[in-house]
Design a protein around this motif. Structure first.
Motif, short mmCIF file in Angstrom:
data_model
loop_
_atom_site.label_atom_id
_atom_site.label_comp_id
_atom_site.label_asym_id
_atom_site.label_seq_id
_atom_site.Cartn_x
_atom_site.Cartn_y
_atom_site.Cartn_z
N ASP A 480 -25.12 46.97 -13.71
CA ASP A 480 -26.00 45.88 -13.24
C ASP A 480 -27.46 46.35 -13.20
O ASP A 480 -27.72 47.55 -13.07
CB ASP A 480 -25.55 45.48 -11.83
N ASP A 481 -28.37 45.42 -13.27
CA ASP A 481 -29.81 45.69 -13.07
C ASP A 481 -30.30 46.85 -13.94
O ASP A 481 -31.14 47.65 -13.49
CB ASP A 481 -30.11 46.04 -11.60
N GLU A 537 -30.39 39.05 -17.58
CA GLU A 537 -30.39 38.44 -16.25
C GLU A 537 -31.67 37.65 -16.04
O GLU A 537 -32.71 37.99 -16.60
CB GLU A 537 -30.34 39.53 -15.17
MG MG Z 1 -28.43 42.16 -11.48
#
Ligand code: MG
Ligand code: C2E
Ligand code: MG
Length: 581
Positions: A480-481, A537
């Motif tokens: 993620d991220d 995202e």
């Molecule tokens: Mg994220």
């Protein structure tokens, strides 16, 4: 003990040899016969009204190392001791002892005192005047009691592991220092917390943890000035220093820096090289307060701030820290009761495959339905939940809720659950995943866990094992991220992730920054070669969507398609989406 040997010549009086001839003793004094006196557990000396020795018992003789025939009665005590002194027999400090005893021969009252012998013994005496005008002096060797008492007193004021003083002793020292402080001088209170101690203690065991604390204490001691710095351990990995006689705050900062420097040198603990650092909070007298209690409180607040600003910081107290701290404490309390009162809910945000225009997964995003503030987002409370140890409970709950919800969705739609790095530190995460899947009946292949780069920072055996075990169960893992933290493309090569989610900051920077474009391109190229999906995202505009598509992303997530919505709404959304397919 009251013995009253009255000198009298009445018949029936008893006599006993004194070395200087027969000594007369009173009638009815069976209890004072030399045989009985010799059986007493105390050394006994009887003096006549002139202060001359008339009797000593065996124990007294032994106590002071007199030979059987060495004591002549009728002489001043000092004479006896002086003779022994000349003979070089070590005993009590003769003159001092004799004076002390002589002074205790008060006509009116019982006098008690302690005599220190040259060999370290403590002898307690009680000098009782006799009606005859003489005195009875009992002697008791109280060395052991004295030592035990000193030990208890020491334990009450010291930390048994490091032998540094403890909190209450430091409080007293600070109070004294505050009273004596010259107006031109400052006093600093430094609170120290070892960063990384808990990890070392958990990973290498308590023996090594204890050794680390002892060596850390020794290093802190070395950095300080013997006459002006008092160091204490408050328990756990918390230490404190009271530093007096300072001319400026910079000197306190310099002490803190010296301590940090010395603690940063690796420790060699039974063959393990351990690296730590320290966070330090400092409060100063007079500016931050003039009472020990206030300075302790403010140093604690400053330490708290230092820890929040990352590892190894040193922070001085500033006004306003108290109010921020109160707000934070309040949040912690509310958070604990929020969990008990079921105030959390999970919203879901879909991820869309760019090639097929189908929803592949929905990300579970927690919300706090606060009684007065309304819906509160996770960025306001997840890190607090991590710090106060509530994240495992919250994580389990989200896992269960999300799996149960996803089991109601079309079979081709997965659920993505965010997992905190803290959850990765224990194997409970595996149990949490298994119980979520079992309770809901959701196939493992429909669960995706989103982890951040911080999970991989330690890169410990345990992290890698947990990752491998999760993938063995059949669960997918998404990074993620990506691009925010310590991004390294090498993570991607080293770990077989199923998906990389490119952080929204890159997506938002796309139109303006050539650098962002290049990074996204590099990630999608690498991901493709490693057969990983890439999700962009935070896609909000058609322009961004077009750009991430062109740069090779396989999925998008963002307001352009849907924000995170409650469970009922996501079910409707999935139904509509399916019927439009
Ligand atoms: Mg994220
Ligand atoms: P995340 O995992 O990166 O989640 C995506 C965040 O971006 C979500 O914020 C989402 O609402 C937001 N977002 C999605 N699309 C857009 C967009 O187009 N524009 C903008 N500006 N934002 C968008 P949210 O829900 O506030 O969550 C924030 C972070 O909190 C999450 O980031 C995740 O790291 C964490 N989090 C959320 N739920 C959980 C949870 O159950 N457990 C754990 N450990 N962390 C969670
Ligand atoms: Mg996420």
């Amino acid at each position: 003990m009251t013995i009253s040997p009255k000198p009298t010549s009445r018949s029936g009086s008893r006599t006993f040899p004194s070395g200087d001839g027969e000594q007369e003793y009173p009638p009815g004094a069976q209890a004072t016969t030399p045989e009985l006196l010799n059986m007493l557990p105390h050394g006994v000396v009887l003096f006549d009204a002139q202060g001359h020795v008339t009797f000593v018992n065996d124990r007294y003789r032994r106590m002071h190392g007199f030979a059987e025939d060495e004591i002549r009665t009728g002489v001043p005590l000092l004479d006896l001791f002086t003779r022994r002194h000349l003979a070089n027999v070590p005993t009590v400090r003769e003159i001092q002892y004799c004076r002390q005893l002589q002074n205790s021969l008060s006509p009116a009252q019982e006098v008690t005192g302690d005599i220190m012998a040259d060999d370290g013994r403590t002898i307690h005496f009680i000098s009782t005047p006799l009606p005859s005008g003489g005195w009875l002096v009992t002697h008791e060797d109280t060395t052991q009691q004295q030592l035990a008492r000193q030990q208890i007193e020491h334990l009450a004021r010291h930390d048994s592991l490091t032998d540094l003083i403890n909190r209450s002793a430091l409080c007293d020292q600070l109070d004294e220092a505050l009273e004596r402080r010259p107006p031109s001088k400052l006093i600093a209170v430094l609170f120290l917390d070892l960063d990384n101690f808990k990890t070392t203690n958990d990973a290498l065991g308590h023996n090594i943890g204890d050794q680390l604390l002892k060596e850390a204490a020794e290093r802190i001691r070395h950095c300080s000035r013997r006459s002006h710095d008092q160091i204490a351990r408050f328990g756990g990995d918390d230490f404190a220093i009271v530093s007096t006689d300072l001319s400026s705050p910079a000197q306190a900062a310099a002490l803190a820096e010296r301590v940090r420097q010395s603690l940063r040198n690796p420790f060699n603990l039974q063959g393990h090289l351990v690296e730590i650092d320290a966070s330090i909070g400092i409060a100063l007298a007079p500016q931050d307060g003039l009472s020990g209690e206030e300075l302790f409180k403010k140093a604690d607040l400053a330490l708290y701030q230092a820890k929040r600003s990352g590892r190894g910081a040193c922070t001085f107290f500033e006004n306003g820290m108290d109010t921020r701290m109160a707000a934070r404490r309040n949040l912690e309390m509310e958070l604990r009761s929020a969990f008990a009162r079921s105030e959390f809910e999970v919203h879901y945000q879909p991820l869309l495959c760019l090639a097929t225009n189908r929803i592949t997964s929905c990300e579970a995003l927690i919300r706090w339905n606060h009684p007065t503030r309304g819906l509160v987002g996770p960025s306001e409370f997840i890190s607090v939940a991590e710090e106060i140890g509530l994240i495992n409970n919250i994580g389990d709950w989200v896992m269960n809720t999300a799996c149960l919800e996803a089991a109601k969705w079309p079979k081709e739609v997965m659920v993505s659950v965010n997992v905190s790095a803290v959850q990765f530190r224990s194997r409970d995460l595996i149990n949490s995943v298994i119980s979520g899947l079992t309770a809901s009946g959701l196939p493992a292949g429909r669960l995706e866990l989103e982890i951040t780069e911080s999970v991989l920072l330690d890169d410990t055996e345990q992290t890698l094992e947990i990752l491998a075990e999760l993938q063995n169960i059949g669960v997918r893992i998404a990074m993620d991220d990506f691009g925010t933290g310590y991004s390294s493309l090498s993570y991607l090569q080293k770990h077989p992730f199923n998906k990389i989610k490119i952080d929204q900051s890159f997506v938002q920077g796309l139109s303006t920054s050539g650098e962002a474009n290049a990074i996204v391109r590099a990630v999608t190229n690498l991901a493709e070669s490693l057969r990983m999906d890439t999700t962009a995202e935070g896609v909000e505009t058609e322009g961004q969507k077009a750009m991430v598509t062109a740069l090779g992303c396989s999925e998008i997530q963002g307001f352009i398609f849907s924000k995170a919505v409650p469970a009922m709404q996501i079910r409707d959304l999935l139904r509509q989406h399916r019927s439009h397919a």
